[in-house]
Design an enzyme around this catalytic site. Structure first.
Site, short mmCIF file in Angstrom:
data_model
loop_
_atom_site.label_atom_id
_atom_site.label_comp_id
_atom_site.label_asym_id
_atom_site.label_seq_id
_atom_site.Cartn_x
_atom_site.Cartn_y
_atom_site.Cartn_z
N CYS A 1 39.35 48.22 45.61
CA CYS A 1 38.69 47.40 46.62
C CYS A 1 39.47 47.40 47.93
O CYS A 1 40.68 47.17 47.95
CB CYS A 1 38.55 45.96 46.11
SG CYS A 1 37.81 44.87 47.31
N SER B 1 32.28 40.27 38.10
CA SER B 1 32.70 41.66 38.32
C SER B 1 33.45 42.13 37.08
O SER B 1 34.61 41.81 36.89
CB SER B 1 33.62 41.73 39.55
OG SER B 1 32.87 41.37 40.69
N LEU B 2 32.74 42.86 36.24
CA LEU B 2 33.33 43.24 34.95
C LEU B 2 34.03 44.60 35.06
O LEU B 2 35.21 44.71 34.82
CB LEU B 2 32.23 43.25 33.88
CG LEU B 2 32.67 43.47 32.45
CD1 LEU B 2 33.62 42.41 31.97
CD2 LEU B 2 31.45 43.52 31.51
N HIS B 3 33.28 45.61 35.40
CA HIS B 3 33.79 46.95 35.73
C HIS B 3 34.44 47.71 34.58
O HIS B 3 34.74 48.89 34.73
CB HIS B 3 34.76 46.91 36.93
CG HIS B 3 34.19 46.24 38.16
ND1 HIS B 3 32.86 46.25 38.47
CD2 HIS B 3 34.80 45.53 39.14
CE1 HIS B 3 32.67 45.57 39.60
NE2 HIS B 3 33.83 45.12 40.02
N GLU C 1 34.03 39.72 57.73
CA GLU C 1 32.76 40.41 57.97
C GLU C 1 31.65 39.87 57.07
O GLU C 1 31.90 39.28 56.02
CB GLU C 1 32.95 41.91 57.76
CG GLU C 1 33.57 42.26 56.43
CD GLU C 1 34.10 43.69 56.40
OE1 GLU C 1 35.01 44.02 57.20
OE2 GLU C 1 33.60 44.47 55.60
N GLY D 1 37.22 38.39 49.81
CA GLY D 1 37.76 37.17 49.20
C GLY D 1 37.28 36.95 47.78
O GLY D 1 36.30 37.55 47.34
N GLU D 2 38.00 36.08 47.09
CA GLU D 2 37.60 35.68 45.73
C GLU D 2 37.15 34.22 45.82
O GLU D 2 37.96 33.31 46.00
CB GLU D 2 38.80 35.84 44.78
CG GLU D 2 38.63 35.16 43.42
CD GLU D 2 37.34 35.47 42.70
OE1 GLU D 2 36.93 36.64 42.63
OE2 GLU D 2 36.70 34.51 42.20
N ASN E 1 31.45 52.76 46.63
CA ASN E 1 31.59 53.16 48.03
C ASN E 1 33.00 53.66 48.24
O ASN E 1 33.95 52.87 48.21
CB ASN E 1 31.42 51.93 48.95
CG ASN E 1 29.98 51.75 49.36
OD1 ASN E 1 29.31 52.69 49.76
ND2 ASN E 1 29.51 50.52 49.27
N CYS F 1 42.55 38.91 50.35
CA CYS F 1 42.26 38.54 48.96
C CYS F 1 43.49 38.84 48.12
O CYS F 1 44.15 39.86 48.33
CB CYS F 1 41.07 39.35 48.45
SG CYS F 1 40.62 38.98 46.74
N CYS G 1 42.33 44.06 43.15
CA CYS G 1 41.55 45.09 42.45
C CYS G 1 41.85 46.44 43.12
O CYS G 1 41.80 46.56 44.34
CB CYS G 1 40.06 44.78 42.51
SG CYS G 1 39.64 43.22 41.70
N SER H 1 29.98 35.48 43.25
CA SER H 1 30.53 36.57 42.43
C SER H 1 32.03 36.39 42.25
O SER H 1 32.75 36.15 43.21
CB SER H 1 30.25 37.90 43.15
OG SER H 1 30.84 38.97 42.47
N CYS I 1 33.00 46.48 51.00
CA CYS I 1 33.75 45.27 51.36
C CYS I 1 35.03 45.60 52.10
O CYS I 1 35.83 46.39 51.64
CB CYS I 1 34.15 44.53 50.09
SG CYS I 1 32.88 44.52 48.88
N CYS J 1 25.51 38.83 52.74
CA CYS J 1 26.74 38.83 51.94
C CYS J 1 27.85 38.28 52.82
O CYS J 1 28.17 38.85 53.86
CB CYS J 1 27.02 40.28 51.53
SG CYS J 1 28.59 40.50 50.70
N1 SAH Z 1 36.03 38.68 44.55
C1 SAH Z 1 34.68 38.60 44.14
C2 SAH Z 1 33.67 38.81 45.25
C3 SAH Z 1 33.95 39.87 46.27
S1 SAH Z 1 33.85 41.56 45.75
C4 SAH Z 1 34.43 39.53 42.97
O1 SAH Z 1 35.35 40.23 42.56
O2 SAH Z 1 33.34 39.54 42.44
C5 SAH Z 1 32.13 41.82 45.48
C6 SAH Z 1 31.82 43.00 44.59
O3 SAH Z 1 32.02 44.25 45.27
C7 SAH Z 1 32.68 43.02 43.36
O4 SAH Z 1 31.92 43.35 42.23
C8 SAH Z 1 33.65 44.13 43.71
O5 SAH Z 1 34.25 44.62 42.57
C9 SAH Z 1 32.75 45.12 44.43
N2 SAH Z 1 33.42 46.14 45.23
C10 SAH Z 1 34.64 46.11 45.80
N3 SAH Z 1 34.92 47.27 46.42
C11 SAH Z 1 33.85 48.06 46.27
C12 SAH Z 1 33.52 49.39 46.68
N4 SAH Z 1 34.36 50.12 47.41
N5 SAH Z 1 32.33 49.90 46.32
C13 SAH Z 1 31.45 49.16 45.60
N6 SAH Z 1 31.69 47.90 45.19
C14 SAH Z 1 32.88 47.36 45.51
#
Ligand code: SAH
Length: 342
Positions: free
Chosen positions: A118, A213-215, A91, A158-159, A289, A111, A115, A190, A332, A104
């Site tokens: 995700c 993506s630190l989180h 998508e 994907g990563e 989300n 993937c 995470c 990203s 995503c 995007c």
């Molecule tokens: N794999 C890469 C790029 C894809 S994810 C990465 O990890 O950066 C893109 C971003 O969306 C990342 O920061 C990911 O952590 C975030 N993401 C994933 N699921 C999400 C959700 N349900 N709500 C908000 N952001 C989300």
């Protein structure tokens, strides 16, 4: 030579192709213009390359297409579901900003990063997307909306750094003045933090933006929500980001999803500030989300604002990401997983 999508070929690849055929290398530039500016749908439309070469192009290459199988629209956001040749689905999400249209795109089918919050990662990686499949997400949507996309973010399924070579080729093609002409500062990659690739990426000649993506700024928490942290922990990640900064001098973005009760306390905010203080960076706070399949909850509004204020008071650049498409499952991987019911 096996048939391959011509959209996998950089200008340099096509120059080599023509040179091998004892043709002038500027034919590659002409071909690129037919592909990316005139957007031909058949090699027969080309008028300035001789017939015998066109016939060879037809034998060697396809003008691949993706099947657009679903479009969902909401305020300022469209979501597109594509079916690939092997029936896999990916998508893309188009966001209408005041500064332009940002797309995007997905970089893999599934993937492997796992995470926990995700949706995309619930489907393990099936395969990498080719440069062609990534480029066609842009070209097909531009055709659909009859407009140009000004910004591309590789933040879909994907990563990207687990598909590094294809990503680099993709960037090379979309950035080329004879290609899609997307300025490198309008392209963002990203990553969840694949350290060796961050270091490699720093050496590229393109001025592409990097988002991490630190989180979480604590290894305990990050270990729990992002398995990659067990391979490259926060110290290793920050070390790579610092090296990247000293090589490129380009501001890095840290993405930080706020998850209720997981990473959104005052202590979490302070730790984050300590971690990035003094760096050329900005923090993008992302309201989570929620998805049906995963137990994580979005932080309360007050908590998000409290987190934001703490960072702001430390004079660190911070924004709260504008939300797009909650109604249409823009998080995503949600459209794909709805379609495939997994
Ligand atoms: N794999 C890469 C790029 C894809 S994810 C990465 O990890 O950066 C893109 C971003 O969306 C990342 O920061 C990911 O952590 C975030 N993401 C994933 N699921 C999400 C959700 N349900 N709500 C908000 N952001 C989300």
């Amino acid at each position: 030579m096996a048939m391959e999508s011509i959209y996998n070929k950089s200008l340099k690849d096509l120059e080599d192709y023509f040179i091998n055929k004892n043709e002038k290398k500027y034919k590659a530039t002409q071909l690129f213009e037919w592909l990316y500016q005139k957007r031909i749908t058949s090699f027969d439309e080309i008028t300035n390359i001789k017939k015998s070469i066109i016939d060879e192009l037809k034998e060697d290459f396809t003008l691949e297409k993706l099947a657009l199988v679903k479009v969902e629209k909401d305020v300022d956001v469209n979501k597109y579901l594509f079916e690939l040749a092997d029936k896999a689905h990916v998508e893309s999400v188009l966001m209408m900003h005041t500064y332009g249209k940002s797309l995007c795109i997905s970089s893999q089918v599934g993937c492997n990063m796992g995470c926990k919050f995700c949706e995309s990662g619930r489907l393990k990686k099936v395969r990498n997307l080719t440069p062609s499949e990534m480029i066609l997400q842009i070209m097909m949507i531009e055709k659909e909306i009859k407009d140009r996309i000004s910004h591309v973010v590789i933040m879909g399924i994907g990563e990207p750094f687990d598909n590094y070579d294809n990503i680099v080729k993709f960037i090379e093609i979309i950035n080329a003045p004879q290609g899609l002409q997307l300025g490198s500062r309008h392209i963002t990659v990203s990553t969840c933090g694949i350290v060796p690739k961050i270091l490699e990426f720093a050496l590229l000649p393109y001025q592409v933006n990097l988002a991490i993506s630190l989180h979480s700024a604590s290894n305990d928490t990050r270990d729990q929500i992002m398995p990659i942290n067990k391979v490259y922990n926060i110290e290793a990640l920050m070390d790579a980001v610092k090296k990247y900064l000293s090589k490129t001098n380009r501001r890095v973005t840290f993405e930080y999803i706020l998850l209720d009760g997981v990473n959104d306390s005052v202590n979490d905010a302070n730790k984050l500030c300590d971690l990035v203080a003094g760096m050329n960076c900005y923090i993008n706070l992302i309201p989570y989300n929620e998805t049906n399949h995963l137990q994580f909850k979005r932080s309360k509004k007050d908590t998000i604002l409290r987190f934001y204020d703490i960072i702001k008071k430390r004079n660190i650049n911070v924004t709260i990401r504008r939300e797009f498409g909650g109604k249409i499952s823009a998080a995503c991987g949600q459209l794909r997983s709805k379609k495939e019911d997994v």
